[in-house]
Structures are given as C-alpha cells and as structure tokens.
Design a protein around this motif. Sequence first.
Motif, PDB file in Angstrom:
ATOM      1  N   GLY A 520       0.799  -1.225   0.000  1.00 24.57           N
ATOM      2  CA  GLY A 520       0.000   0.000   0.000  1.00 24.57           C
ATOM      3  C   GLY A 520       0.829   1.273   0.000  1.00 24.57           C
ATOM      4  N   THR A 521       2.050   1.187  -0.541  1.00 22.21           N
ATOM      5  CA  THR A 521       2.935   2.354  -0.470  1.00 22.21           C
ATOM      6  C   THR A 521       2.419   3.548  -1.265  1.00 22.21           C
ATOM      7  OG1 THR A 521       4.216   1.115  -2.058  1.00 22.21           O
ATOM      8  CG2 THR A 521       5.192   1.374   0.131  1.00 22.21           C
ATOM      9  N   ALA A 522       1.477   3.291  -2.189  1.00 23.39           N
ATOM     10  CA  ALA A 522       0.980   4.403  -2.995  1.00 23.39           C
ATOM     11  C   ALA A 522      -0.072   5.226  -2.230  1.00 23.39           C
ATOM     12  CB  ALA A 522       0.403   3.875  -4.303  1.00 23.39           C
ATOM     13  N   LEU A 523      -0.350   4.872  -0.971  1.00 22.57           N
ATOM     14  CA  LEU A 523      -1.375   5.595  -0.203  1.00 22.57           C
ATOM     15  C   LEU A 523      -0.790   6.163   1.086  1.00 22.57           C
ATOM     16  CD1 LEU A 523      -4.294   3.021  -0.483  1.00 22.57           C
ATOM     17  CD2 LEU A 523      -3.992   5.094  -1.831  1.00 22.57           C
ATOM     18  N   SER A 524      -1.459   7.174   1.627  1.00 20.09           N
ATOM     19  CA  SER A 524      -0.980   7.749   2.889  1.00 20.09           C
ATOM     20  C   SER A 524      -1.411   6.851   4.061  1.00 20.09           C
ATOM     21  CB  SER A 524      -1.579   9.139   3.076  1.00 20.09           C
ATOM     22  OG  SER A 524      -2.913   8.994   3.502  1.00 20.09           O
ATOM     23  N   GLY A 525      -0.813   7.107   5.238  1.00 24.24           N
ATOM     24  CA  GLY A 525      -1.133   6.293   6.414  1.00 24.24           C
ATOM     25  C   GLY A 525      -2.621   6.336   6.747  1.00 24.24           C
ATOM     26  N   GLY A 526      -3.210   7.529   6.731  1.00 24.97           N
ATOM     27  CA  GLY A 526      -4.623   7.693   7.059  1.00 24.97           C
ATOM     28  C   GLY A 526      -5.511   6.992   6.033  1.00 24.97           C
ATOM     29  N   GLN A 527      -5.094   7.072   4.751  1.00 22.80           N
ATOM     30  CA  GLN A 527      -5.890   6.414   3.701  1.00 22.80           C
ATOM     31  C   GLN A 527      -5.851   4.895   3.884  1.00 22.80           C
ATOM     32  OE1 GLN A 527      -3.873   8.153   0.355  1.00 22.80           O
ATOM     33  NE2 GLN A 527      -5.401   9.759   0.098  1.00 22.80           N
ATOM     34  N   ARG A 528      -4.665   4.398   4.218  1.00 23.39           N
ATOM     35  CA  ARG A 528      -4.552   2.948   4.434  1.00 23.39           C
ATOM     36  C   ARG A 528      -5.451   2.501   5.586  1.00 23.39           C
ATOM     37  NH1 ARG A 528       1.672   2.014   4.789  1.00 23.39           N
ATOM     38  NH2 ARG A 528       1.843   4.108   3.998  1.00 23.39           N
ATOM     39  N   GLN A 529      -5.476   3.309   6.651  1.00 26.73           N
ATOM     40  CA  GLN A 529      -6.319   2.962   7.796  1.00 26.73           C
ATOM     41  C   GLN A 529      -7.791   2.944   7.420  1.00 26.73           C
ATOM     42  OE1 GLN A 529      -5.595   5.402  11.197  1.00 26.73           O
ATOM     43  NE2 GLN A 529      -3.535   4.565  11.422  1.00 26.73           N
ATOM     44  N   ARG A 530      -8.178   3.919   6.603  1.00 24.56           N
ATOM     45  CA  ARG A 530      -9.601   3.966   6.242  1.00 24.56           C
ATOM     46  C   ARG A 530      -9.978   2.783   5.348  1.00 24.56           C
ATOM     47  NH1 ARG A 530     -10.366   9.880   4.397  1.00 24.56           N
ATOM     48  NH2 ARG A 530      -8.147  10.098   4.816  1.00 24.56           N
ATOM     49  N   ILE A 531      -9.024   2.329   4.516  1.00 26.96           N
ATOM     50  CA  ILE A 531      -9.323   1.132   3.704  1.00 26.96           C
ATOM     51  C   ILE A 531      -9.492  -0.075   4.625  1.00 26.96           C
ATOM     52  CG2 ILE A 531      -8.312  -0.489   2.026  1.00 26.96           C
ATOM     53  CD1 ILE A 531      -7.494   1.901   0.432  1.00 26.96           C
ATOM     54  N   ALA A 532      -8.637  -0.143   5.657  1.00 29.03           N
ATOM     55  CA  ALA A 532      -8.756  -1.263   6.608  1.00 29.03           C
ATOM     56  C   ALA A 532     -10.087  -1.177   7.353  1.00 29.03           C
ATOM     57  CB  ALA A 532      -7.592  -1.233   7.582  1.00 29.03           C
ATOM     58  N   ILE A 533     -10.530   0.031   7.638  1.00 29.19           N
ATOM     59  CA  ILE A 533     -11.820   0.191   8.328  1.00 29.19           C
ATOM     60  C   ILE A 533     -12.959  -0.207   7.387  1.00 29.19           C
ATOM     61  CG2 ILE A 533     -13.389   1.907   9.364  1.00 29.19           C
ATOM     62  CD1 ILE A 533     -10.828   3.335  10.399  1.00 29.19           C
ATOM     63  N   ALA A 534     -12.802   0.133   6.095  1.00 28.30           N
ATOM     64  CA  ALA A 534     -13.826  -0.275   5.109  1.00 28.30           C
ATOM     65  C   ALA A 534     -13.927  -1.795   5.059  1.00 28.30           C
ATOM     66  CB  ALA A 534     -13.464   0.289   3.737  1.00 28.30           C
ATOM     67  N   ARG A 535     -12.766  -2.449   5.115  1.00 25.45           N
ATOM     68  CA  ARG A 535     -12.734  -3.919   5.154  1.00 25.45           C
ATOM     69  C   ARG A 535     -13.567  -4.429   6.335  1.00 25.45           C
ATOM     70  NH1 ARG A 535      -6.506  -5.543   5.215  1.00 25.45           N
ATOM     71  NH2 ARG A 535      -6.184  -5.188   3.015  1.00 25.45           N
ATOM     72  N   ALA A 536     -13.378  -3.791   7.487  1.00 28.59           N
ATOM     73  CA  ALA A 536     -14.101  -4.225   8.690  1.00 28.59           C
ATOM     74  C   ALA A 536     -15.599  -3.966   8.536  1.00 28.59           C
ATOM     75  CB  ALA A 536     -13.551  -3.500   9.910  1.00 28.59           C
ATOM     76  N   ARG A 560     -11.468  12.335  10.384  1.00 29.11           N
ATOM     77  CA  ARG A 560     -12.185  11.425   9.485  1.00 29.11           C
ATOM     78  C   ARG A 560     -12.132   9.985  10.004  1.00 29.11           C
ATOM     79  NH1 ARG A 560     -13.144  13.394   4.243  1.00 29.11           N
ATOM     80  NH2 ARG A 560     -12.208  15.430   3.910  1.00 29.11           N
ATOM     81  N   VAL A 561     -10.919   9.575  10.455  1.00 30.54           N
ATOM     82  CA  VAL A 561     -10.773   8.209  10.967  1.00 30.54           C
ATOM     83  C   VAL A 561     -11.663   8.027  12.196  1.00 30.54           C
ATOM     84  CG1 VAL A 561      -9.157   6.576  12.043  1.00 30.54           C
ATOM     85  CG2 VAL A 561      -8.477   7.841  10.008  1.00 30.54           C
ATOM     86  N   GLN A 562     -11.664   9.029  13.079  1.00 31.77           N
ATOM     87  CA  GLN A 562     -12.484   8.962  14.301  1.00 31.77           C
ATOM     88  C   GLN A 562     -13.966   8.839  13.959  1.00 31.77           C
ATOM     89  OE1 GLN A 562     -11.952   9.880  17.857  1.00 31.77           O
ATOM     90  NE2 GLN A 562      -9.866   9.130  17.576  1.00 31.77           N
ATOM     91  N   ALA A 563     -14.394   9.631  12.988  1.00 30.29           N
ATOM     92  CA  ALA A 563     -15.812   9.596  12.601  1.00 30.29           C
ATOM     93  C   ALA A 563     -16.164   8.213  12.066  1.00 30.29           C
ATOM     94  CB  ALA A 563     -16.088  10.667  11.555  1.00 30.29           C
TER      95      ALA A 563
END
Length: 624
Positions: A520-536, A560-563
């Motif tokens: 996932g190097t093409a994405l920022s840390g926050g973006q990666r986290q939100r994708i993981a949250i989408a997975r969940a 955004r992550v908190q929301a």
Amino acid sequence: MGTHEQRTREGTLMAAGPRWGLADTDSRLRRWWPLVRPSWPYLVAGLLAGVGFAALSGVGLPVMLKTVLPIFFGREQEASPWVVAAGRRLFGEHYQDRLLLLACWGMPVVFLLRGLCAFLNRYWINLAGFVFLENLRRAAFEKLQSLPLAFYQQHRTGDLTSRLVNDAEQLRSLILLVSNDAIKQPLLLVAALGYLVWVSATERSALFTLVAMVTIPLCVVPLRLMTRRLLRRARAVARQSGELAAVVTEALQSPVEIQSYNLQELQCRRFAARLHEILRLSLKTVKYEAMLGPSVEFIATCGLMVALYLGVRSGIDFATFSSLALALYLAYDPVKKLSGLQAALKSRQASLERLEEILTARDTMPNPVTPRPLPPGNAPIRFEQVRFLYPNRSESGAAPALNGITVCIEPGETVALVGPSGAGKSTFALLIPRFFDPTEGRVTYGGTDLRELDKRAWRDRIAFVPQMPMLFNTTIAENIRLGRPDADDAAVREAARRAGAAEFIEALPRGYETVVGEQGTALSGGQRQRIAIARAFLKDAPILILDEATSALDSESEARVQAALRELIRGRTTILIAHRFSSISLARRVLVFEEGRITGDGPPEVLAETHPVYRRLLELQRPG
Ligand SMILES: Nc1ncnc2c1ncn2[C@@H]1O[C@H](COP(=O)(O)OP(=O)(O)OP(=O)(O)O)[C@@H](O)[C@H]1O
C-alpha cells in the motif's frame, strides 16, 4: 520395481543422516510419497525411454555395424548368417543392393527412434521433476498458511522463502541426478561383477580376481568419511542461504530506515559477509565432492596392481588379463559414479530436512476434533485467570506478557485498553481471535473455552484492524473485498463510504481500480487505515478489535478516521487499543494495563480521578 527404487532412494536418504534412525524410514516415506506419487509415472516413462535410448545406441548401432555392414563390402562371411539368410529369402540371390537400400532407410529410422527416446527421456524426467517441485512447494505453502502466529515469530520471512524457493529446487535437481545414475550404474556394476565371477570360475585365475574384487567394498571407506563431512557443510550452506535471503528481504522491505540512517554500507557489509560465508562453505562441499572420485580411483589402482602382480606370478596370459582388467575397471566406474550420487544425496539432505521442518511443523493450536457450536447471538468474552508467556520467551525467564487477567467484556460494549508501552495490551487483544492460547487460565465466549470452538467460525465473528494494516498489491476494491470475498461492487463502495474513504478513492484517476502498490505504499497512512476500516465494515462482524495507529495523523485525517470508527463500533463488542487518548472518547469503559496486569477498570472520567498511572498518561498526552 518403481516402488522398490523409491524405497531404495528413501532408504539412502534415511541411512545418510545421523539424526534419522531406521525407525523413521517408514514415516519419512509416508510423508514424502504423496508428493512424489504424481510424478512417479513420468519418472518411470522417462527411465524406460532412457533404456530404449541406451539399447538403440549401445546395442542397435554396434549390432548393425557388426551384422549388416560387412555384407556391403564383400565380406559376407563376417556378417551375421541370420541376416544373410533373411536377405536371401526376401530379395533373392542378389540381395545386397536391396538390403543396402533397406539399411540406408533403416539407419535414419533407428536414429529417429533413438532421438525420440532421448527426447522423451529428457522431457519426462524433467516433467517428473517439475511436477514434484510444484507439489512440494504447494504442500509447504499450504502448511505454512495453516501454522499459527508463533511459528512465524520463530522463523525469518527470508529464510522461509529460501526454503520454498531454493531448497525445493535442490530436491528437484536431485530427481534428475538420481534418474540418470540410480538405475544405470548398479546394472553396470552387477554386469561387470557377474563377468568377473564367471571368468574367475572358468579360467582358474580366481585368486587374483577375487583379491582385486575385495578392494571394491574398500571404496566405500572414503565415501563414508567424506559424506559425513559433506552433510554438515551442506546443512550450513542451506542455513546460510536462508540467512542471506533474510538479509535481502529485510533490506528490501525497509528502504526508508536504511536510507534515512545511512545504513547502506552496513547492509552491504552484512550481505557480503553472508555471501563470503556461503562461498567458504560451498568450496568445502566442492572439495569433499571432488575428493571422492580420485580416492576411489586410487583404491581401484591399488587393487589392479595387486591383481597384476598376482596374475603375472600365476602365469596368466595377456588376453585374459586385459579382459579381466577391463571388467574390473568397469566395476569400479559405477562405484565411483554411485559415490558421486551419494555425495549429491548428502548435500541435498540438508534441503530435505529444511523442507521437512515446515511439512512436519506441529500446529500448536489445532482445531478441536468436534468443535462446540458458537452461541447464536453476540455473547460475553471472559478472561479467567489468564497468564501468557510468549513461546519464544519461555526459556529466557522473562516475565509473562499477561499475568492473572480476569475480566469480562459484555456484548456490544466498547472497551479501551490503555497503559504504558509493553504493558500487555496488544497481547490481550491477540488472545481474542486465538492467535495464541493462554499459558494458564482460559478465554471464553458465551461460557465456552475458545479452544473448543472452530477456529474459522470464531474468526469469522471478528474484524481485526491492526496498527499497520497490510494492503496487498492489487486494486483498492480487491483490498476492501478481503473483508468479505463474495461482496459485490455496490457493497464494496458502501463500505468505503461508511469508512469515510469513498471521497479520496473516487478522486484517484482509476478510482476503485487503482493498484495500491506493494504494502500500500501508494497511499498515505490515514488512507490505508480507512481502507482497513472499510474492510471491517464489509465484514460486518459482531466483534471488533482495533489496534489504533501510534503515528499521529494530521488533524483532518484523524477527524475522518475517528468519525469512521464511531460509526463502525456502533452495536459491536469493541476492544480498542488506544495509543492516542483522543480515541478514548469512543469508549465507556477503560482497562488500564501495567506489567501484564489490569490495575484499573472503569469509566474514563472516574479513572482520571482515581488511577494515578492513567492520570499520568493522560497528562503526558495533553497539549501544552
Ligand atoms: N512476539 C513477541 N514475542 C515475545 N515477546 C513479545 C512479543 N510481543 C510482545 N512481547 C512482549 O510482551 C510484553 C507485552 O507486549 P505488548 O505488545 O502486549 O505490549 P503493549 O502494551 O501492546 O505495548 P505497545 O503499547 O508498545 O504496543 C512486552 O514485554 C513485550 O516485549
């Protein structure tokens, strides 16, 4: 015959190693047979084609030369009477011209058949090797996939990769080696020995032949001496190759650390040191392999000279002596070749053992034979007197990561785990999906010990969002779909929307079809986290484990992550490892961890008043 040959080969492998007793032969055979079986027909077919090739070149051509060719040069009496008679019967008195024509047609056909046999021999034996390699790699990979986390913590990624790639390849090459010599050479040996015995029985020169034959078993002495050393070196080479692969993987996985700390030279030195060690050890194996041939030749020459001396003294004639010497030489040659084969087997035994270590690795957390059914709805998770020591720490006398934990998390409750670094928060969370089993005590779900539940079914109930979510090198849509592989595109988009990720995904030129790059190097840390949250979100499991990222996000990303998290935890049992105190607001209950124990349990506002460690951690995080 096939099974026998296989047994012999397995037997040779078995007898070779100091660690393996005869009692292991059967279990080793049982272990390897399913992997060898699919390639067995190709191996037999290849060997038969090899026999065809040998017959056509070793027998067909000389026979043609001796029995037919003299006819064309007016030396009919030297040709085979059988061929002459057959030619006359077929073509009449002046049969030579017709026979010449037939021979000129026949020779290319013989060569064609010989060529076909050579082709099939090579093709089928290689096919056998590749089929074996494929089965072996698949079996080892499947086994790796089934092994618990503890196994991965005890082995380096690079080393495991090297086993699957290099060691498996070594075993494939063994098949090619064995198929070349394992059948041909013993046959040659038997034929030569048979001839020797026959001549010595009929020619009254038994004494010197037998004396010379006695030296043949002596050839085994250097063989045993060298192969033992060879195995030790081969093991070391295989181990070092694994280390080398580990150095490469680590270096390639961490270019940022290496470049920011200017560690390039250190890495190059580490790599060069491994390379040099491999070179040193490989040279030793080559040395032992190369010493085998000359040693056998030396013993053979001694034997021949004793034979010459005794033969001449007993008045043997030259013709008999030379034929016996030739037969003796022919008997030594297979011994030499078989020694080489034995050496090759030894040097590959190390690879065999390294793969066996994977294939036979014990699943330390097996699924129960008859799993208990999961409770239908969401149920409480209870830790009862749980003590846990990491398996790799058990010998070092280290303190347990968890020590006497007793706590109950009610269905639908959100619990934040707080505490100093190394206090045991992540370990506590890892015990819930049964990545590890407690050393003492038990963890239950709805009153049932997790060890009695079906692992897959239990993990289906849990969505795990790790600190640094792993993204695979595929599209964003596929990365989200890992949460539920059968989800359709609409469900994937809906999950992304609820995770607050839809906006940035849709702004990308290829949207959901964007390939995220390795890890996932093409994405920022926050973006990666939100994708993981989408997975969940997509997984929609009743239990949620969130290991919050330690690295601070910028305040917009964080909001955004908190929301997204606030939306995600609604209605689920949530265990949140809170590294940033801002997230504690998501929880009604906080567990404070200190040195593997829970020292505080209650609402955050109460703990802020009553718990000194919690209050100190809170103050450390307060701005200003
Ligand atoms: N894989 C492991 N092998 C051996 N020991 C480990 C392993 N992971 C953690 N530990 C040890 O177990 C203890 C608890 O670690 P744990 O990761 O659970 O703490 P934590 O509270 O989550 O820390 P942090 O906030 O820094 O993530 C520590 O002493 C740690 O060194």
